[in-house]
Design an enzyme around this catalytic site. Structure first.
Site, mmCIF file in Angstrom:
data_model
loop_
_atom_site.group_PDB
_atom_site.id
_atom_site.type_symbol
_atom_site.label_atom_id
_atom_site.label_comp_id
_atom_site.label_asym_id
_atom_site.label_seq_id
_atom_site.Cartn_x
_atom_site.Cartn_y
_atom_site.Cartn_z
ATOM 1 N N ARG A 56 49.437 -113.928 -30.718
ATOM 2 C CA ARG A 56 50.451 -114.966 -30.478
ATOM 3 C C ARG A 56 51.532 -114.519 -29.497
ATOM 4 N NH1 ARG A 56 52.290 -116.933 -36.315
ATOM 5 N NH2 ARG A 56 51.429 -114.926 -36.967
ATOM 6 N N GLN A 77 42.267 -98.266 -38.299
ATOM 7 C CA GLN A 77 41.613 -99.371 -38.996
ATOM 8 C C GLN A 77 40.625 -99.987 -38.012
ATOM 9 O OE1 GLN A 77 44.025 -102.795 -39.958
ATOM 10 N NE2 GLN A 77 42.705 -103.416 -41.667
ATOM 11 N N THR A 91 45.865 -106.681 -44.638
ATOM 12 C CA THR A 91 46.868 -105.640 -44.872
ATOM 13 C C THR A 91 46.467 -104.682 -45.996
ATOM 14 O OG1 THR A 91 48.052 -107.225 -46.279
ATOM 15 C CG2 THR A 91 48.784 -107.017 -43.994
ATOM 16 N N ARG A 120 71.124 -93.496 -7.156
ATOM 17 C CA ARG A 120 69.740 -93.343 -7.568
ATOM 18 C C ARG A 120 69.527 -92.013 -8.286
ATOM 19 N NH1 ARG A 120 66.647 -94.511 -2.129
ATOM 20 N NH2 ARG A 120 64.893 -93.754 -3.394
ATOM 21 N N LYS A 170 71.020 -90.767 -3.180
ATOM 22 C CA LYS A 170 69.784 -90.442 -3.890
ATOM 23 C C LYS A 170 69.577 -88.939 -3.884
ATOM 24 C CE LYS A 170 65.957 -89.863 -2.185
ATOM 25 N NZ LYS A 170 65.011 -88.711 -1.920
ATOM 26 N N ALA A 201 82.581 -89.590 15.672
ATOM 27 C CA ALA A 201 81.988 -90.892 15.362
ATOM 28 C C ALA A 201 80.870 -91.210 16.338
ATOM 29 C CB ALA A 201 83.055 -91.974 15.408
#
Length: 459
Positions: free
Chosen positions: A16, A73, A79, A333, A351, A423
């Site tokens: 189900r 089983q 049961t 990360r 990371k 830069a």
């Protein structure tokens, strides 16, 4: 002291659930439901734990590991038949055996302890964990006699119309005198609508032998919820989430909107932490006092230090120090270590990186496979170019270095102590200590260029 044993029923496929994942492995707040059952049973101090497996046996064994012994089983015959498979491991044992279902993750350790105590103090042959519910449809009914003694349990599909009006239901959890359990299992039959051997029929066998049958009524029906489909799974998730959040709040954690906050069962949060809505905290995460988490943040298997703020960010499998500012919209990360008083600003991704104390990566940067020292400033748009198409390489930025905006650091490379990177530079050679490194084309201005191009287009 009486020896205590447990048998967990976990052999069903759970059709189900409409899933390729076996039923007892479906997670509730991030942990398979059968693991919740085992963890809660630990409160009882068991001498032996046996799990009955069937469908997906290897997957279930892999999840549980050495916490249990296992019995298979082979055929799903009910049961009662399932418990009988544990006979070789338990038939000669003296003491009390609890039979619990692997799909009942909400039964608390406290309830299991009280059930054992009630059973042993009443000297019963069997004790049923029951619950009262206004809507008992689908559950086995506990039928009592005129003296209010438990007479038998009848499954819903086998119950008469009168019996279906009974609101006391069988939760599927029992305590038994171990010897009497396995003796009685030899005498049950499969003469019922399903042609199965029902464990509840043991109660009737014992009753016919004038054995004492007791019942312990759970304080809350919700706690005994069995999960058979996705609807019940969502109910269990809601109940468990509420239970965990309330526990943290009682311990001094400020959860601004508990309905919009998800905290896993293994998370440890110290008092005076504030958690804002939309936050997910899972795995073995630890959060120290005075931290502020959220809104809309996700933490998994990480450590967050004292006084650290995490806003609209994601952190996985990493360690963050004290008084750190993270976010908004940062992504840390796995295998990263962030030092004290550091800063990771908006749209920064790190990371497998160590960032030293008092260092800053304020915005729009990717720092991967890097060792960054203390008091380092990493400018906007900086990238550690760590992948050559086959291997990842290390970038080292030593203490007090300054990385200018829009710099590419092509690993493997080392930026020395106190050095500056201009830069817009692309650095592919080591930079000495206290040096200024400039790696960019020289600027050239072509005067009146735009006007000449514009006139050419008009012609």
């Amino acid at each position: 002291m009486t020896k205590r044993y447990a048998v967990i029923l976990a052999a069903g496929q759970g059709t189900r659930m409409k899933s390729k994942l076996y039923k007892v492995l479906h997670p509730v707040v991030g942990k398979p439901m059968v693991q919740h059952v085992i963890n809660n049973l630990n409160a009882v101090n068991l001498d032996k734990l046996i799990t009955i497996v069937g469908f997906g046996a290897e997957k279930v064994k892999e999840e549980i590991g050495d916490k249990s012994q296992f019995v298979i089983q082979e055929k799903q015959l009910g049961t009662g038949h399932a418990v009988l498979q544990a006979e070789e491991l338990l038939k000669d044992a003296e003491g009390t055996t609890i039979v619990a279902c692997g799909d009942t993750p909400l039964i608390t350790g406290e309830t299991f302890v009280k059930l054992f105590e009630h059973h042993e103090q009443s000297r019963a042959s069997a004790t049923i964990l029951t619950a009262n519910t206004p809507d008992p449809a689908g559950y086995g009914r506990v039928i009592r006699n005129a003296k209010n003694e438990v007479e038998r349990i009848v499954e819903h599909k086998d119950a008469t119309d009168e019996e279906r009006l009974v609101n006391e239901i069988n939760t599927g959890t029992y305590c038994f005198n171990n010897h009497e359990l396995f003796t009685a299992l030899q005498n049950i039959t499969n003469d019922n609508a399903q042609g199965e051997y029902y464990l509840p029929d043991v109660i009737e066998v014992l009753r016919n032998e004038s054995k004492k049958i007791s019942a312990f009524v759970a304080a809350d029906f919700e706690e005994t919820l069995g999960i058979n489909d996705r609807v019940a799974l969502a109910q269990a998730e809601r109940i468990m989430k509420k239970r965990l959040n309330e526990q943290h709040m009682r311990n001094g954690v400020a959860i601004i909107d508990p309905d919009q906050t998800y905290i896993g069962p293994d998370v440890i949060i110290e008092q005076d932490v504030t958690i804002y809505p939309g936050t997910i905290i899972k795995g073995k995460t630890t959060i120290k006092t005075d931290a502020i988490i959220g809104p809309n943040s996700e933490l998994a298997d990480c450590h967050i230090g004292e006084g650290t703020a995490v806003k609209q960010s994601v952190i996985h499998n990493s360690t963050v120090g004290s008084h750190v500012n993270i976010g908004p919209f940062a992504h840390i990360r796995p295998e990263s270590v962030i030092g004290d008083h550091a800063k990771l600003g908006n749209f920064v991704e790190v990371k497998k990186t160590t960032l030293g104390d008092n260092s800053k990566v304020s915005h729009l940067s990717y720092i991967g496979d890097a060792e960054v020292g203390s008091n380092v400033n990493v400018g906007c748009g900086t990238i550690t170019v760590n992948y050559d198409g086959k291997k990842k390489h290390l970038t080292t930025i030593e203490d007090n270095a300054f990385i200018g905006c829009n710099s590419n650091l092509i690993a493997p490379v080392t930026i020395g102590k106190g050095s500056y990177v201009a830069a817009g530079s692309t650095i592919n050679k080591d930079v000495p200590d206290n040096a200024l490194s400039i790696a960019r084309a020289r600027q050239s201005n072509k005067e009146d260029y735009v006007e000449r191009i514009f006139n050419r287009k008009k012609d």
